[in-house]
Design a protein around this motif. Sequence first.
Motif, short mmCIF file in Angstrom:
data_model
loop_
_atom_site.label_atom_id
_atom_site.label_comp_id
_atom_site.label_asym_id
_atom_site.label_seq_id
_atom_site.Cartn_x
_atom_site.Cartn_y
_atom_site.Cartn_z
N ARG A 1 16.16 6.79 -2.84
CA ARG A 1 15.42 7.64 -3.82
C ARG A 1 14.27 8.11 -3.58
O ARG A 1 13.59 8.81 -4.47
N ALA A 2 13.67 7.61 -2.70
CA ALA A 2 12.30 8.26 -2.13
C ALA A 2 12.15 9.50 -2.11
O ALA A 2 12.86 10.34 -1.28
N ALA B 1 7.04 5.37 -3.17
CA ALA B 1 7.81 6.67 -3.63
C ALA B 1 9.31 6.14 -4.15
O ALA B 1 10.24 6.83 -4.63
N ALA B 2 9.72 4.95 -3.98
CA ALA B 2 10.95 4.43 -4.30
C ALA B 2 11.11 4.16 -5.92
O ALA B 2 12.34 4.42 -6.70
N GLU B 3 9.80 4.16 -6.67
CA GLU B 3 9.61 4.29 -8.13
C GLU B 3 9.48 5.46 -8.89
O GLU B 3 9.49 5.50 -9.80
N GLY B 4 9.43 6.59 -8.03
CA GLY B 4 9.40 7.92 -8.55
C GLY B 4 8.34 8.05 -9.48
O GLY B 4 7.02 7.63 -9.31
N THR B 5 8.21 8.82 -10.56
CA THR B 5 7.31 9.07 -11.55
C THR B 5 6.81 7.86 -12.10
O THR B 5 5.82 7.71 -12.83
N GLU B 6 7.26 6.84 -12.11
CA GLU B 6 7.06 5.41 -12.54
C GLU B 6 6.30 4.39 -11.63
O GLU B 6 5.71 3.48 -11.90
N ILE C 1 -4.90 8.01 -0.96
CA ILE C 1 -3.51 7.60 -1.43
C ILE C 1 -2.63 7.55 -0.17
O ILE C 1 -2.49 8.29 0.38
N VAL C 2 -1.97 6.23 -0.53
CA VAL C 2 -0.85 6.10 0.48
C VAL C 2 0.45 5.87 -0.13
O VAL C 2 0.59 4.97 -1.10
N VAL C 3 1.47 6.70 0.31
CA VAL C 3 2.93 6.75 -0.17
C VAL C 3 3.70 5.69 0.60
O VAL C 3 3.78 6.15 2.02
N THR C 4 4.12 4.66 0.02
CA THR C 4 5.05 3.72 0.82
C THR C 4 6.61 3.78 0.45
O THR C 4 6.90 4.66 -0.49
N HIS C 5 7.25 2.91 1.08
CA HIS C 5 8.86 3.07 0.73
C HIS C 5 9.47 4.15 0.84
O HIS C 5 10.45 4.38 0.13
N LEU C 6 9.10 5.00 1.70
CA LEU C 6 9.71 6.01 2.12
C LEU C 6 11.30 5.93 2.52
O LEU C 6 11.99 6.92 2.78
#
Length: 735
Positions: free
Chosen positions: A158-159, A122-127, A149-154
Amino acid sequence: MGEKTSTHPGAAGRAASADRPSRIRNVVLVGHSGSGKTTLVEALALATGAVNRAGRVEDGAALSDYDEMEHRQQRSVQLSLVPVEWAGIKVNLLDAPGYADFVGELRAGLRAADAALFVVSAAEGTEGIAGATRTVWEECAAVGMPRAIVVTHLEAARADFEEMTRTCRDAFGGDSPDSVLPLYLPLRGAEGPDGHRPVIGLIGLLSQRIFDYSSGTRTDSAPAPDHLPLIEEARNKLIEGIIAESEDETLMDRYLTGEDIDVKTLVEDLERAVARGTFHPVLAAAPAAEGAKAGLGTVELLELITGAFPTPPERRTPVVTTPEGAPRPPLECDPAGPLAAEVIKTSSDPYVGRISLVRVFSGTLRPDETVHVSGHGLEDRGHESHDVDERVGALSSPFGKHQRPLNQAIAGDIACVAKLTRAETGDTLSAKGDPLLMEPWEMPDPLLPVAIQAHSKADEDKLSQGLARLVAEDPTMRLEHNPHTHQVVLWCLGEAHRDVALERLRTRYGVRVDAVPYKVSLRETFGSKAAGRGRHVKQSGGHGQYAICEIEVEPLPGGSGIEFVDKVVGGAVPRQFIPSVEKGVRAQAARGVAAGHPLVDVRITLLDGKAHSVDSSDAAFQTAGALALREAAAEARIHLLEPVAEVRILVSDDYVGPVMSDLSGRRGRVVGTEQSGDGRTLVRAEVPEIEIDRYAVDLRSLSHGTGRFSRSYARHEPMPQNVADRVREQAENGA
């Protein structure tokens, strides 16, 4: 599956084990480097009790192999297995490298797994979703592999979980964006001095419960009134997405008429849809805070894995034949069936030697039994076909730096096997009396050439054995001994792959090598007709040497090779010496006549000559023939011929323009383009090989990791004069 209100203890202090295939889950973690895969694996190991807070297994042994830094470096470039246990189910976590150079390790993980977790940051946003990750998603979709799907770096400032979920739907949803939806929403805590509200828990959309991790222990409670509007919208969308994939066709009608579908039914339908690979839930995870027993989202993720991901018997086993290629009936994942296992990874341990990571698809593998090893062989990559019997060494399961002994590995399980000296990655293990061969998985083609030479005489003595062991571990690497340039060439997937290979040669096998400039196989040819006279006359007392021959050389069309014609009349050159002249000119042609590259595509005509009744000999006429060809070359225009490759590039439509412009700068000729579907274009071009030795690296940079290409030899053709002059100058300077 995260909607349950109780947690389940793991397997603290003991290796995970399973007594039947239905109690096994094999999961590969996919994602680009930095997405948080390894951290997530460690968090899951902590949540199951496999390790303690210090990163140590519960019996006190260090989790790392040598030290933590080296361990992490190894895991970043190698497929690693971490088995854990949750709710009585063994979960084999396969942590695949995120670097594009190690896609071979990733493919091995996909082969061994029955489901995939795509990890995005999540820290890298759309990239945060790399092009290579999207490609792997498409490969999984093609074979129907279940995915979540697992979203990390919450925890990053910027997450944005909601934005990341939308990005995932765009990247992975395809024609069915509602098949990619979150099961939970993040629960945020109080705003800090910097204005950031940390994620402290999760809101279960189906159960409408709050799972709070802020105290260090997961707690369950009812949602606050201000949470309800947020839950309602996302929950309705999730329910509609689940029902759309439900096998119960009446469920949608019941829902649309206002019937309240109970949570148990929804969870069961969700689990079936995930197992079929038609619904892809999005979850969130974060490492545990200091003193916490589980990281945020780890319990929910473990319950998804154990409840929704398929068991090994629910997945199709690879096609098998006899080693000779005769068809065999499809295998079932049955411990009592015929033995069929596959080596998915080969590595060397400094203490116990070669270790093979093996997935058992059918039957039961036991220590100290003799098995048949069948290898497909990849002769072009330095791997020979083989069919041999070998005795299996000890079976074990990795647990930190230790290998915990296993008394067997049943169908569906993954285990380490010691001392299989002949088995290589991709080989099949089967019963000695019933040998089998599995359909191989697709190996990426190595396209980056690295020419090497031994650093010293001592290294030269060990080089051959070290290279053989290196390619035995890595089927994505190709070893070439180029007969034209006399170079030893390692073909790799990229620069990182190259660096790791050379480092392994040095540290594991004690062989130091130096990288040298890679040479393409150039040729020479005549640009015009020319004549030459070879005179080899020596008188030094006793038996002398006498041979004179006159030849004419004319160019031929490409691909003609060397043509020798005899037009001698009157016996000027005795018949027995005409083959000697031909042998001499052919030997000189092989050595080259201008820049030391083989001469091709010429007709050499022997017109005249002289001989001596005593001093003429086979050797003398060979020498005269070579001298005549060199004299003819001195009078003619000599063209350098360079190899031209036929290149096929598959690239996203967004990068077609830059790719074609780049090809033009490499003296390439685009011969056609065609749409390949899914927003990609196939570009076909012909490019001089001297211009694309680094194309594997350059295309990846140019296309942001989305481009792939293949190459094949087309022909040799004349090199432009300015390029030929540069090549000759480099050769003269020893470059």
